[in-house]
Design an enzyme around this catalytic site. Structure first.
Site, PDB file in Angstrom:
ATOM      1  N   CYS A   3      43.863  17.711 -51.862  1.00 53.74           N
ATOM      2  CA  CYS A   3      45.130  16.411 -52.455  1.00 53.74           C
ATOM      3  C   CYS A   3      44.255  16.249 -53.534  1.00 53.74           C
ATOM      4  O   CYS A   3      43.111  17.181 -54.394  1.00 53.74           O
ATOM      5  CB  CYS A   3      43.861  15.046 -52.272  1.00 53.74           C
ATOM      6  SG  CYS A   3      43.951  14.138 -53.158  1.00 53.74           S
ATOM      7  N   CYS A   6      41.571  14.011 -55.285  1.00 52.20           N
ATOM      8  CA  CYS A   6      40.309  14.526 -54.890  1.00 52.20           C
ATOM      9  C   CYS A   6      39.474  15.772 -55.822  1.00 52.20           C
ATOM     10  O   CYS A   6      38.642  16.295 -55.496  1.00 52.20           O
ATOM     11  CB  CYS A   6      40.104  15.017 -53.171  1.00 52.20           C
ATOM     12  SG  CYS A   6      40.460  13.320 -52.251  1.00 52.20           S
ATOM     13  N   ASP A  29      46.572  11.208 -68.275  1.00 50.68           N
ATOM     14  CA  ASP A  29      47.097  10.983 -67.615  1.00 50.68           C
ATOM     15  C   ASP A  29      47.586  12.604 -68.679  1.00 50.68           C
ATOM     16  O   ASP A  29      47.931  12.720 -69.912  1.00 50.68           O
ATOM     17  CB  ASP A  29      48.526  10.143 -67.568  1.00 50.68           C
ATOM     18  CG  ASP A  29      49.881  10.748 -66.922  1.00 50.68           C
ATOM     19  OD1 ASP A  29      49.913  10.047 -65.173  1.00 50.68           O
ATOM     20  OD2 ASP A  29      50.260  11.492 -66.286  1.00 50.68           O
ATOM     21  N   HIS A  45      39.026   8.754 -50.517  1.00 47.26           N
ATOM     22  CA  HIS A  45      40.410   8.926 -50.265  1.00 47.26           C
ATOM     23  C   HIS A  45      41.470   7.823 -50.108  1.00 47.26           C
ATOM     24  O   HIS A  45      41.036   8.118 -48.048  1.00 47.26           O
ATOM     25  CB  HIS A  45      40.839  10.310 -49.971  1.00 47.26           C
ATOM     26  CG  HIS A  45      42.515  10.746 -49.808  1.00 47.26           C
ATOM     27  ND1 HIS A  45      43.178  11.784 -50.978  1.00 47.26           N
ATOM     28  CD2 HIS A  45      43.111  10.446 -48.919  1.00 47.26           C
ATOM     29  CE1 HIS A  45      44.013  11.985 -50.388  1.00 47.26           C
ATOM     30  NE2 HIS A  45      44.210  10.889 -49.266  1.00 47.26           N
ATOM     31  N   ASN A  86      51.978   2.809 -57.926  1.00 54.18           N
ATOM     32  CA  ASN A  86      53.378   3.379 -57.334  1.00 54.18           C
ATOM     33  C   ASN A  86      52.926   3.804 -55.553  1.00 54.18           C
ATOM     34  O   ASN A  86      51.897   4.309 -55.783  1.00 54.18           O
ATOM     35  CB  ASN A  86      54.151   4.887 -57.902  1.00 54.18           C
ATOM     36  CG  ASN A  86      54.513   4.296 -59.683  1.00 54.18           C
ATOM     37  OD1 ASN A  86      54.574   3.106 -59.229  1.00 54.18           O
ATOM     38  ND2 ASN A  86      54.323   5.139 -60.278  1.00 54.18           N
ATOM     39  N   HIS A  97      47.536   9.769 -53.680  1.00 51.75           N
ATOM     40  CA  HIS A  97      45.800   9.449 -53.861  1.00 51.75           C
ATOM     41  C   HIS A  97      46.308   7.961 -54.878  1.00 51.75           C
ATOM     42  O   HIS A  97      46.680   8.356 -56.034  1.00 51.75           O
ATOM     43  CB  HIS A  97      44.689  10.270 -54.037  1.00 51.75           C
ATOM     44  CG  HIS A  97      43.589  10.132 -54.478  1.00 51.75           C
ATOM     45  ND1 HIS A  97      41.995  10.827 -54.169  1.00 51.75           N
ATOM     46  CD2 HIS A  97      42.235   8.949 -54.719  1.00 51.75           C
ATOM     47  CE1 HIS A  97      41.395  10.484 -54.448  1.00 51.75           C
ATOM     48  NE2 HIS A  97      41.803   9.259 -54.482  1.00 51.75           N
ATOM     49  N   HIS A  99      45.776   5.500 -57.100  1.00 49.67           N
ATOM     50  CA  HIS A  99      45.492   5.771 -58.742  1.00 49.67           C
ATOM     51  C   HIS A  99      46.218   4.276 -59.006  1.00 49.67           C
ATOM     52  O   HIS A  99      47.304   3.777 -59.227  1.00 49.67           O
ATOM     53  CB  HIS A  99      45.815   6.353 -59.259  1.00 49.67           C
ATOM     54  CG  HIS A  99      47.485   7.363 -58.957  1.00 49.67           C
ATOM     55  ND1 HIS A  99      48.031   8.036 -57.678  1.00 49.67           N
ATOM     56  CD2 HIS A  99      48.479   7.307 -59.875  1.00 49.67           C
ATOM     57  CE1 HIS A  99      48.833   8.068 -57.756  1.00 49.67           C
ATOM     58  NE2 HIS A  99      49.819   7.515 -59.110  1.00 49.67           N
ATOM     59  N   HIS A 101      47.964   3.175 -62.682  1.00 47.39           N
ATOM     60  CA  HIS A 101      48.176   3.760 -64.107  1.00 47.39           C
ATOM     61  C   HIS A 101      47.836   2.550 -65.516  1.00 47.39           C
ATOM     62  O   HIS A 101      47.785   1.351 -65.008  1.00 47.39           O
ATOM     63  CB  HIS A 101      49.384   3.651 -64.164  1.00 47.39           C
ATOM     64  CG  HIS A 101      49.922   5.162 -63.224  1.00 47.39           C
ATOM     65  ND1 HIS A 101      50.816   5.739 -64.199  1.00 47.39           N
ATOM     66  CD2 HIS A 101      50.549   4.556 -61.749  1.00 47.39           C
ATOM     67  CE1 HIS A 101      50.921   6.416 -63.194  1.00 47.39           C
ATOM     68  NE2 HIS A 101      51.347   6.148 -61.192  1.00 47.39           N
TER      69      HIS A 101
HETATM   70  P1  DGP Z   1      52.427   9.044 -59.726  1.00 43.44           P
HETATM   71  O1  DGP Z   1      53.778   9.083 -60.094  1.00 43.44           O
HETATM   72  O2  DGP Z   1      52.624   7.046 -59.679  1.00 43.44           O
HETATM   73  O3  DGP Z   1      51.525   8.946 -58.184  1.00 43.44           O
HETATM   74  O4  DGP Z   1      52.013   9.117 -60.986  1.00 43.44           O
HETATM   75  C1  DGP Z   1      50.852  10.265 -61.016  1.00 43.44           C
HETATM   76  C2  DGP Z   1      50.643  10.902 -62.674  1.00 43.44           C
HETATM   77  O5  DGP Z   1      49.442  11.977 -62.566  1.00 43.44           O
HETATM   78  C3  DGP Z   1      51.194  10.932 -62.919  1.00 43.44           C
HETATM   79  O6  DGP Z   1      51.887   9.806 -64.230  1.00 43.44           O
HETATM   80  C4  DGP Z   1      51.026  12.561 -64.000  1.00 43.44           C
HETATM   81  C5  DGP Z   1      49.733  12.403 -63.182  1.00 43.44           C
HETATM   82  N1  DGP Z   1      49.169  13.655 -62.906  1.00 43.44           N
HETATM   83  C6  DGP Z   1      49.464  15.073 -62.095  1.00 43.44           C
HETATM   84  N2  DGP Z   1      48.541  15.854 -61.831  1.00 43.44           N
HETATM   85  C7  DGP Z   1      48.627  15.308 -63.211  1.00 43.44           C
HETATM   86  C8  DGP Z   1      47.108  16.564 -62.931  1.00 43.44           C
HETATM   87  O7  DGP Z   1      46.516  17.789 -63.208  1.00 43.44           O
HETATM   88  N3  DGP Z   1      46.168  15.724 -64.318  1.00 43.44           N
HETATM   89  C9  DGP Z   1      46.188  14.776 -64.950  1.00 43.44           C
HETATM   90  N4  DGP Z   1      44.858  14.247 -65.936  1.00 43.44           N
HETATM   91  N5  DGP Z   1      47.506  13.855 -64.124  1.00 43.44           N
HETATM   92  C10 DGP Z   1      47.797  14.215 -63.588  1.00 43.44           C
END
Ligand code: DGP
Length: 113
Positions: A3, A6, A29, A45, A86, A97, A99, A101
């Site tokens: 993950c 994680c 992000d 998780h 989402n 996992h 999260h 925004h």
């Molecule tokens: P979602 O589409 O709601 O599952 O959002 C996932 C978010 O995670 C997306 O806006 C981009 C972010 N993201 C993906 N990989 C990484 C990463 O390696 N580091 C960071 N900081 N954000 C990431």
């Protein structure tokens, strides 16, 4: 478990942490959609909000409070901001996992509801 978040929580993948507490970390992000775009991620998780709200609804409340704390620290609290999570395929969730925004720093226009 393989993950991404994680691994970020474990420090195996670098991130910019803007807030953390016993329940969660908040990171910038990687692909920001607004001047402020922070992800509030529980240390535990859970695949998504549905799973977390079933297993530990009090945690969900504390995560929402963490979002408000992030907004204050980011300086977007007074002008307003958005908290989004989402869920699943139709929600276009890309990381499985939970999260939240936290988006702000600009007047957000697009809305579906
Ligand atoms: P979602 O589409 O709601 O599952 O959002 C996932 C978010 O995670 C997306 O806006 C981009 C972010 N993201 C993906 N990989 C990484 C990463 O390696 N580091 C960071 N900081 N954000 C990431």
């Amino acid at each position: 478990m393989d993950c991404l978040f994680c691994k970020i929580i474990a420090g195996e993948i670098p991130s910019t942490i803007v807030y953390e507490d016993a329940d969660c970390i908040a990171i910038r992000d990687i692909n920001p959609q607004a001047p402020t775009h922070v992800l509030v991620i529980p240390r535990a998780h859970y695949a998504n909000l549905t799973e977390a709200a079933t297993a530990d609804p009090a945690l969900v409340g504390r995560l929402m409070r963490a979002c408000t704390e992030v907004a204050k620290r980011e300086g977007v609290s007074e002008d307003g901001y958005r908290v989004v999570t989402n869920i699943g395929v139709n929600g276009a969730q890309s990381v499985q996992h939970l999260h939240l925004h936290v988006l702000g720093g600009v007047k957000l226009t697009e809305r579906m509801a």
